[in-house]
Write a protein that holds these residues in place. Structure first.
Motif, PDB file in Angstrom:
ATOM      1  N   HIS A  49       0.746  -1.635  -0.287  1.00 50.11           N
ATOM      2  CA  HIS A  49       0.153  -0.275   0.034  1.00 50.11           C
ATOM      3  C   HIS A  49       0.441   1.310   0.388  1.00 50.11           C
ATOM      4  O   HIS A  49       0.545   2.736   0.113  1.00 50.11           O
ATOM      5  CB  HIS A  49      -0.965  -0.122   1.394  1.00 50.11           C
ATOM      6  CG  HIS A  49      -2.153  -1.134   1.077  1.00 50.11           C
ATOM      7  ND1 HIS A  49      -1.799  -1.944   2.112  1.00 50.11           N
ATOM      8  CD2 HIS A  49      -2.935  -1.917   0.425  1.00 50.11           C
ATOM      9  CE1 HIS A  49      -2.012  -2.980   1.974  1.00 50.11           C
ATOM     10  NE2 HIS A  49      -3.560  -2.873   1.121  1.00 50.11           N
ATOM     11  N   ALA A  50       2.208   0.894  -0.242  1.00 53.82           N
ATOM     12  CA  ALA A  50       2.487   2.588  -0.370  1.00 53.82           C
ATOM     13  C   ALA A  50       4.109   1.557  -1.520  1.00 53.82           C
ATOM     14  O   ALA A  50       4.217   0.468  -1.372  1.00 53.82           O
ATOM     15  CB  ALA A  50       3.535   2.806   1.038  1.00 53.82           C
ATOM     16  N   VAL A  51       4.746   3.017  -2.208  1.00 52.69           N
ATOM     17  CA  VAL A  51       5.667   2.884  -2.924  1.00 52.69           C
ATOM     18  C   VAL A  51       7.342   1.677  -2.131  1.00 52.69           C
ATOM     19  O   VAL A  51       7.702   0.258  -2.416  1.00 52.69           O
ATOM     20  CB  VAL A  51       5.960   3.617  -3.394  1.00 52.69           C
ATOM     21  CG1 VAL A  51       7.698   3.210  -5.118  1.00 52.69           C
ATOM     22  CG2 VAL A  51       4.793   3.772  -5.084  1.00 52.69           C
ATOM     23  N   GLY A  52       7.317   1.951  -1.066  1.00 49.31           N
ATOM     24  CA  GLY A  52       8.774   1.658  -0.505  1.00 49.31           C
ATOM     25  C   GLY A  52       8.223   0.640   0.476  1.00 49.31           C
ATOM     26  O   GLY A  52       8.749  -0.607   0.335  1.00 49.31           O
ATOM     27  N   GLU A  53       7.188  -0.160   0.932  1.00 46.97           N
ATOM     28  CA  GLU A  53       7.000  -1.339   1.414  1.00 46.97           C
ATOM     29  C   GLU A  53       6.375  -2.297   0.272  1.00 46.97           C
ATOM     30  O   GLU A  53       7.247  -2.932   0.284  1.00 46.97           O
ATOM     31  CB  GLU A  53       5.203  -0.831   2.023  1.00 46.97           C
ATOM     32  CG  GLU A  53       4.537  -2.146   1.951  1.00 46.97           C
ATOM     33  CD  GLU A  53       3.133  -2.804   2.877  1.00 46.97           C
ATOM     34  OE1 GLU A  53       2.911  -3.240   2.819  1.00 46.97           O
ATOM     35  OE2 GLU A  53       3.096  -1.430   2.742  1.00 46.97           O
ATOM     36  N   ASP A  57       7.648 -12.147  -5.799  1.00 40.33           N
ATOM     37  CA  ASP A  57       8.155 -12.321  -6.544  1.00 40.33           C
ATOM     38  C   ASP A  57       7.582 -11.488  -7.805  1.00 40.33           C
ATOM     39  O   ASP A  57       7.310 -10.663  -8.772  1.00 40.33           O
ATOM     40  CB  ASP A  57       7.186 -13.771  -7.416  1.00 40.33           C
ATOM     41  CG  ASP A  57       8.638 -14.734  -6.665  1.00 40.33           C
ATOM     42  OD1 ASP A  57       9.227 -14.845  -7.503  1.00 40.33           O
ATOM     43  OD2 ASP A  57       8.025 -15.580  -6.278  1.00 40.33           O
ATOM     44  N   PHE A  58       6.445 -10.634  -7.127  1.00 44.55           N
ATOM     45  CA  PHE A  58       5.710  -9.662  -7.153  1.00 44.55           C
ATOM     46  C   PHE A  58       4.720  -9.151  -6.428  1.00 44.55           C
ATOM     47  O   PHE A  58       5.069  -9.377  -5.244  1.00 44.55           O
ATOM     48  CB  PHE A  58       4.617 -10.182  -8.740  1.00 44.55           C
ATOM     49  CG  PHE A  58       3.550 -10.927  -7.960  1.00 44.55           C
ATOM     50  CD1 PHE A  58       2.049 -10.386  -7.824  1.00 44.55           C
ATOM     51  CD2 PHE A  58       3.551 -12.244  -7.750  1.00 44.55           C
ATOM     52  CE1 PHE A  58       1.174 -11.300  -7.292  1.00 44.55           C
ATOM     53  CE2 PHE A  58       2.380 -12.699  -7.251  1.00 44.55           C
ATOM     54  CZ  PHE A  58       1.053 -12.517  -7.443  1.00 44.55           C
ATOM     55  N   VAL A  59       4.320  -8.082  -6.435  1.00 43.41           N
ATOM     56  CA  VAL A  59       3.298  -7.094  -5.416  1.00 43.41           C
ATOM     57  C   VAL A  59       2.324  -6.621  -6.135  1.00 43.41           C
ATOM     58  O   VAL A  59       1.804  -6.262  -7.522  1.00 43.41           O
ATOM     59  CB  VAL A  59       4.311  -5.343  -4.842  1.00 43.41           C
ATOM     60  CG1 VAL A  59       5.945  -6.293  -4.673  1.00 43.41           C
ATOM     61  CG2 VAL A  59       4.002  -4.435  -6.272  1.00 43.41           C
ATOM     62  N   THR A  60       1.163  -6.564  -5.516  1.00 44.11           N
ATOM     63  CA  THR A  60      -0.129  -5.661  -5.946  1.00 44.11           C
ATOM     64  C   THR A  60       0.009  -4.509  -5.507  1.00 44.11           C
ATOM     65  O   THR A  60       0.949  -4.063  -4.567  1.00 44.11           O
ATOM     66  CB  THR A  60      -0.971  -6.146  -5.693  1.00 44.11           C
ATOM     67  OG1 THR A  60      -1.390  -6.564  -3.926  1.00 44.11           O
ATOM     68  CG2 THR A  60      -1.632  -7.771  -5.789  1.00 44.11           C
ATOM     69  N   PHE A  61      -0.428  -3.422  -5.912  1.00 40.26           N
ATOM     70  CA  PHE A  61      -0.506  -1.827  -4.930  1.00 40.26           C
ATOM     71  C   PHE A  61      -1.564  -1.479  -5.026  1.00 40.26           C
ATOM     72  O   PHE A  61      -2.160  -1.412  -5.950  1.00 40.26           O
ATOM     73  CB  PHE A  61       0.211  -0.827  -6.106  1.00 40.26           C
ATOM     74  CG  PHE A  61       0.946   0.316  -5.734  1.00 40.26           C
ATOM     75  CD1 PHE A  61       2.524   0.003  -4.464  1.00 40.26           C
ATOM     76  CD2 PHE A  61       0.532   1.425  -6.379  1.00 40.26           C
ATOM     77  CE1 PHE A  61       2.274   1.240  -3.951  1.00 40.26           C
ATOM     78  CE2 PHE A  61       1.245   2.167  -5.831  1.00 40.26           C
ATOM     79  CZ  PHE A  61       1.664   2.788  -4.489  1.00 40.26           C
ATOM     80  N   SER A  62      -2.190  -1.077  -4.049  1.00 41.92           N
ATOM     81  CA  SER A  62      -3.451  -0.786  -4.169  1.00 41.92           C
ATOM     82  C   SER A  62      -3.585   0.533  -2.785  1.00 41.92           C
ATOM     83  O   SER A  62      -2.698   0.725  -1.588  1.00 41.92           O
ATOM     84  CB  SER A  62      -3.967  -0.844  -3.334  1.00 41.92           C
ATOM     85  OG  SER A  62      -3.721  -2.656  -2.070  1.00 41.92           O
TER      86      SER A  62
END
Length: 204
Positions: A108-112, A122-127
């Motif tokens: 839920h944040a770019v740094g996280e 392997d990947f992230v969801t960004f929300s």
């Protein structure tokens, strides 16, 4: 390797009264190639049984199955991966336990997101990119500008999540994100197969 761009997250309460497996199969027939089992309120025995059913179903369509948070169930049903988050087992611990599983991280944040990728996700969801009730607890929507920054800065696949709909998909891709994760705009659609196909085409 993340070989999918359309990531369907389950919620059996958003299927317009239809059986979850029926709706997921329709979505798979329309081009979904990755499904996350996310039914947090189910007792473990029922979640396990549903995971087995989804494993069989996704296998028929050569699609990936990931289990939300429960590494034990992911391993037990031979799923392809697990989806973790800030309140889950740490990514590094999950990687030690299950070195061959795909690990997605809900950020839920770019740094996280950057930290999760650096630790082995392997990947992230960004929300949430747009407003959605299911992500309201995480604060104001990130917006398209922050999504664009995430896709540009992060060293790994980024899936836009939160309020993603066919009506705003072109805005998401214009921000440089060609991977999306979603629930309602496929699960609640009158024709989930057609909805999945429309998303698949829009991400090409």
């Amino acid at each position: 390797m993340i070989d999918f761009s359309l990531y369907l997250i389950t919620d059996r309460n958003q299927t317009a009264g239809r059986p979850l497996l029926e709706v997921v199969e329709a979505a798979l027939s329309g081009g979904v190639r990755a499904v996350q089992l996310r039914e947090k309120d189910l007792p473990v025995p029922e979640l396990y049984d549903l995971a087995w059913e989804l494993r069989a179903l996704t296998a028929r369509y050569d699609a990936r199955l990931l289990i939300n948070e429960r590494i034990d169930i992911a391993l037990a049903v031979e799923a392809d991966g697990v989806q973790l988050g800030i309140n889950s087992l740490p990514v590094t611990a999950a990687r030690r336990i299950a070195p061959d599983l795909l690990i997605g991280y809900s950020s839920h944040a770019v740094g996280e997101a950057a930290a999760a990728l650096a630790k082995g996700a392997d990947f992230v969801t960004f929300s949430p990119v747009f407003y959605t009730p299911s992500k309201a607890a995480y604060g104001e929507p990130q917006g398209l500008t922050t999504l664009a920054q995430a896709c540009e800065q992060l060293r790994g696949p980024v899936f836009a999540l939160g309020g993603i709909k066919q009506a705003n998909l072109a805005q998401v891709t214009a921000a440089g994100c060609y991977r999306v994760a979603l629930i309602s705009d496929i699960l609640a659609a009158p024709d989930p197969a057609a909805a999945a196909e429309a998303f698949r085409r829009g991400l090409q």
